[in-house]
Design an enzyme around this catalytic site. Structure first.
Site, mmCIF file in Angstrom:
data_model
loop_
_atom_site.group_PDB
_atom_site.id
_atom_site.type_symbol
_atom_site.label_atom_id
_atom_site.label_comp_id
_atom_site.label_asym_id
_atom_site.label_seq_id
_atom_site.Cartn_x
_atom_site.Cartn_y
_atom_site.Cartn_z
ATOM 1 N N HIS A 129 -0.547 -2.177 -2.604
ATOM 2 C CA HIS A 129 -0.018 -1.997 -1.416
ATOM 3 C C HIS A 129 0.696 -3.322 -0.924
ATOM 4 O O HIS A 129 1.570 -3.175 0.307
ATOM 5 C CB HIS A 129 -0.926 -1.814 -0.289
ATOM 6 C CG HIS A 129 -1.869 -3.010 -0.109
ATOM 7 N ND1 HIS A 129 -2.829 -3.537 -0.854
ATOM 8 C CD2 HIS A 129 -1.825 -4.086 0.975
ATOM 9 C CE1 HIS A 129 -3.203 -4.620 -0.432
ATOM 10 N NE2 HIS A 129 -2.577 -5.041 0.720
HETATM 11 C C1 UD1 Z 1 -0.889 -5.679 6.314
HETATM 12 C C2 UD1 Z 1 -0.701 -7.168 5.761
HETATM 13 C C3 UD1 Z 1 -1.100 -7.446 4.480
HETATM 14 C C4 UD1 Z 1 -2.557 -6.926 4.025
HETATM 15 C C5 UD1 Z 1 -2.721 -5.482 4.191
HETATM 16 C C6 UD1 Z 1 -4.150 -4.974 4.199
HETATM 17 C C7 UD1 Z 1 1.144 -8.209 7.035
HETATM 18 C C8 UD1 Z 1 2.255 -8.654 7.341
HETATM 19 N N1 UD1 Z 1 0.528 -7.535 6.202
HETATM 20 O O1 UD1 Z 1 -0.125 -5.110 5.227
HETATM 21 O O2 UD1 Z 1 -1.075 -8.997 4.120
HETATM 22 O O3 UD1 Z 1 -2.667 -7.085 2.677
HETATM 23 O O4 UD1 Z 1 -2.290 -5.320 5.689
HETATM 24 O O5 UD1 Z 1 -4.229 -3.617 3.987
HETATM 25 O O6 UD1 Z 1 0.318 -8.363 8.156
HETATM 26 N N2 UD1 Z 1 0.356 2.404 8.269
HETATM 27 C C9 UD1 Z 1 -0.242 3.636 8.452
HETATM 28 N N3 UD1 Z 1 -1.515 3.721 9.145
HETATM 29 C C10 UD1 Z 1 -2.236 2.541 9.348
HETATM 30 C C11 UD1 Z 1 -1.536 1.375 9.187
HETATM 31 C C12 UD1 Z 1 -0.209 1.217 8.330
HETATM 32 O O7 UD1 Z 1 0.381 4.552 8.294
HETATM 33 O O8 UD1 Z 1 -3.386 2.613 9.822
HETATM 34 C C13 UD1 Z 1 1.506 2.228 7.293
HETATM 35 C C14 UD1 Z 1 2.750 2.443 8.288
HETATM 36 O O9 UD1 Z 1 3.892 3.302 7.603
HETATM 37 C C15 UD1 Z 1 3.175 0.944 8.248
HETATM 38 C C16 UD1 Z 1 2.738 0.434 6.576
HETATM 39 O O10 UD1 Z 1 1.651 1.188 6.725
HETATM 40 O O11 UD1 Z 1 4.640 0.694 8.484
HETATM 41 C C17 UD1 Z 1 2.547 -1.119 6.762
HETATM 42 O O12 UD1 Z 1 1.511 -1.339 7.781
HETATM 43 P P1 UD1 Z 1 1.662 -2.958 8.122
HETATM 44 O O13 UD1 Z 1 0.324 -3.041 8.792
HETATM 45 O O14 UD1 Z 1 2.658 -3.386 8.661
HETATM 46 O O15 UD1 Z 1 1.153 -3.702 7.042
HETATM 47 P P2 UD1 Z 1 0.344 -3.645 5.618
HETATM 48 O O16 UD1 Z 1 1.247 -3.195 4.495
HETATM 49 O O17 UD1 Z 1 -0.752 -2.720 5.888
HETATM 50 N N1 UDP Z 2 -10.996 -1.568 0.568
HETATM 51 C C1 UDP Z 2 -11.565 -0.321 1.357
HETATM 52 N N2 UDP Z 2 -10.955 0.987 0.899
HETATM 53 C C2 UDP Z 2 -10.012 1.101 0.233
HETATM 54 C C3 UDP Z 2 -9.251 -0.169 -0.142
HETATM 55 C C4 UDP Z 2 -9.715 -1.247 0.009
HETATM 56 O O1 UDP Z 2 -12.631 -0.654 1.882
HETATM 57 O O2 UDP Z 2 -9.538 2.140 0.027
HETATM 58 C C5 UDP Z 2 -11.395 -3.044 0.861
HETATM 59 C C6 UDP Z 2 -11.546 -3.623 -0.059
HETATM 60 O O3 UDP Z 2 -12.837 -3.434 -0.599
HETATM 61 C C7 UDP Z 2 -11.530 -5.099 0.409
HETATM 62 C C8 UDP Z 2 -10.435 -4.883 1.460
HETATM 63 O O4 UDP Z 2 -10.321 -3.785 1.655
HETATM 64 O O5 UDP Z 2 -12.728 -5.319 1.067
HETATM 65 C C9 UDP Z 2 -9.189 -5.618 1.131
HETATM 66 O O6 UDP Z 2 -8.042 -5.102 1.819
HETATM 67 P P1 UDP Z 2 -6.750 -4.807 1.487
HETATM 68 O O7 UDP Z 2 -6.480 -4.338 -0.026
HETATM 69 O O8 UDP Z 2 -6.045 -3.810 2.200
HETATM 70 O O9 UDP Z 2 -5.735 -6.072 1.682
HETATM 71 P P2 UDP Z 2 -5.467 -7.600 1.248
HETATM 72 O O10 UDP Z 2 -7.194 -7.976 0.633
HETATM 73 O O11 UDP Z 2 -4.523 -7.438 -0.153
HETATM 74 O O12 UDP Z 2 -5.005 -8.303 2.254
#
Ligand code: UD1
Ligand code: UDP
Length: 351
Positions: A203
């Site tokens: 992601h």
């Molecule tokens: C964010 C964090 C990243 C982390 C990740 C965990 C930042 C800059 N990035 O990335 O470090 O690893 O969370 O998962 O803060 N979206 C949905 N539904 C949701 C949330 C997001 O559809 O509930 C989609 C939207 O299209 C959105 C995209 O995901 O534009 C990205 O979401 P965003 O919160 O901006 O960043 P993440 O990629 O989730």
């Molecule tokens: N995780 C979860 N369900 C999923 C994918 C990830 O519960 O479908 C959990 C995972 O076990 C870990 C956390 O989410 O505890 C990691 O988050 P993510 O990979 O979204 O973000 P990052 O750690 O890269 O910031």
């Protein structure tokens, strides 16, 4: 003491669960959910499963560009801090929610407590790296998960209240792994056999936002014949749709919706290998002693790379395939603490 905790993204809910439980034994805590993640399977499910207290405030900022998302959070958090007047502001990790919370508090002279401080990938193109550096430099308490994190902060001349307490994600795994084993039905639901499938999560923006890299990664998945299960992050799903990429042609690939934490722990512990670009998932693979292949150029979790417990491959198709196929015999060390990071954090604040 009164704490305001700011969380907003999936990994922060998981990190907050053990700390919040410990903190509330002695202190008052108000939770601000920024609304950065809002889908039920990216947010609500973690509050329910992990019994995290319901947020006192939900800012509903949703998805937007970095500036807009962070700015909206900043303005709303400032208002809350002005009216609630907490003694401390607590943030986790490295998301935009982390940065907004830290910045709002620091400007109001409210001491910032940063949990999971000191991590560095040394790649400022990653939004997480900017968020971490900025947050660490305005924090009053810096709770680090590893010695490497301590060293990183010392190298940036940050010495005051820098403490290695271990990793709160290890606390969460220790607390929940038995429950996950007993309650999760995810293997049965998807017809998966233990140690006969690989688990995928991808992601990070550095991969998903680059069509060429995604093509390489998917090319690798096409060459790996074994069963692969991929709970797909909404960011990745939307990006692939935008590129017009269809995953149907990849053999033995099961795309599923993001899963809850207990199901995720079960998928991780039963996987043959884990292929990921997640920070948290790299660590969980290590905790569960499941070999990991990390699809990134850098990792901040350098301890996991020892003895090939985690192989850092970047996005080259062939390198990914070779790493997944490689027989490894990792040895695991207890470098992420003893599962009591949350207790140590609350103790340190008391002193
Ligand atoms: C964010 C964090 C990243 C982390 C990740 C965990 C930042 C800059 N990035 O990335 O470090 O690893 O969370 O998962 O803060 N979206 C949905 N539904 C949701 C949330 C997001 O559809 O509930 C989609 C939207 O299209 C959105 C995209 O995901 O534009 C990205 O979401 P965003 O919160 O901006 O960043 P993440 O990629 O989730
Ligand atoms: N995780 C979860 N369900 C999923 C994918 C990830 O519960 O479908 C959990 C995972 O076990 C870990 C956390 O989410 O505890 C990691 O988050 P993510 O990979 O979204 O973000 P990052 O750690 O890269 O910031």
């Amino acid at each position: 003491m009164k704490f305001v905790t700011v969380i907003g993204a999936r990994p922060q809910f998981i990190k907050a669960a053990p700390v919040s439980r410990e903190l509330r034994k002695e202190h008052e805590e108000l939770i601000v959910h920024t609304g950065q993640h809002y889908d039920a399977n990216m947010s609500d499910i973690f509050f329910e499963e992990l019994h995290i207290p319901k947020p006192d405030f939900n800012l509903h900022v949703g998805s937007a560009s970095h500036g807009k998302q962070t700015g909206e959070m900043l303005a709303q958090i400032e208002e809350i801090l002005l009216s609630e007047k907490p003694d401390y502001l607590l943030v986790y990790g490295d998301t935009n929610s982390t940065l907004a919370g830290a910045l709002a508090a620091a400007k109001l002279h409210i001491p910032v407590v940063h949990i999971e401080a000191g991590l560095r990938s040394f790649n400022k193109k990653m939004p997480e790296e900017i968020n971490r550096i900025m947050t660490d430099h305005v924090s009053e308490y810096l709770f680090c998960p590893t010695d490497t994190a301590i060293e990183n902060l010392h190298n940036e001349n940050i010495h005051h209240n820098v403490i290695n307490v271990g990793d709160v994600m290890f606390d969460a795994v220790e607390y929940n792994k038995k429950l996950a084993n007993e309650s999760s039905k995810i293997l049965e639901e998807h017809g998966l056999t233990s140690k006969e499938f690989h688990l995928i999560t991808i992601h990070r923006a550095e991969n998903t936002d680059d069509q060429g890299k995604m093509k390489e990664i998917l090319g690798a998945f096409s060459q790996i014949e074994e069963v692969k299960v991929w709970p797909i992050h909404p960011r990745t799903k939307h990006k692939l749709e935008g590129y017009g990429i269809n995953l149907d042609s990849i053999p033995n690939l099961k795309i599923i919706e993001p899963v809850g934490y207990l199901d995720m722990l079960t998928l991780e512990s039963n996987a043959k290998k884990i292929i990921t670009d997640s920070g948290g998932v790299q660590k969980e693979a290590y905790f569960m002693q499941v070999p990991c292949v990390t699809v990134r150029e850098q990792t901040e979790w350098v301890e996991t790379l020892e003895s090939e417990a985690n192989i850092l491959v970047g996005t080259d198709q062939q390198k990914i395939v070779e790493a997944v196929k490689k027989e490894v015999s990792p040895t695991y060390k207890q470098v992420f603490g003893d599962g009591k990071a949350s207790v140590k954090i609350v103790e340190a604040i008391r002193k």
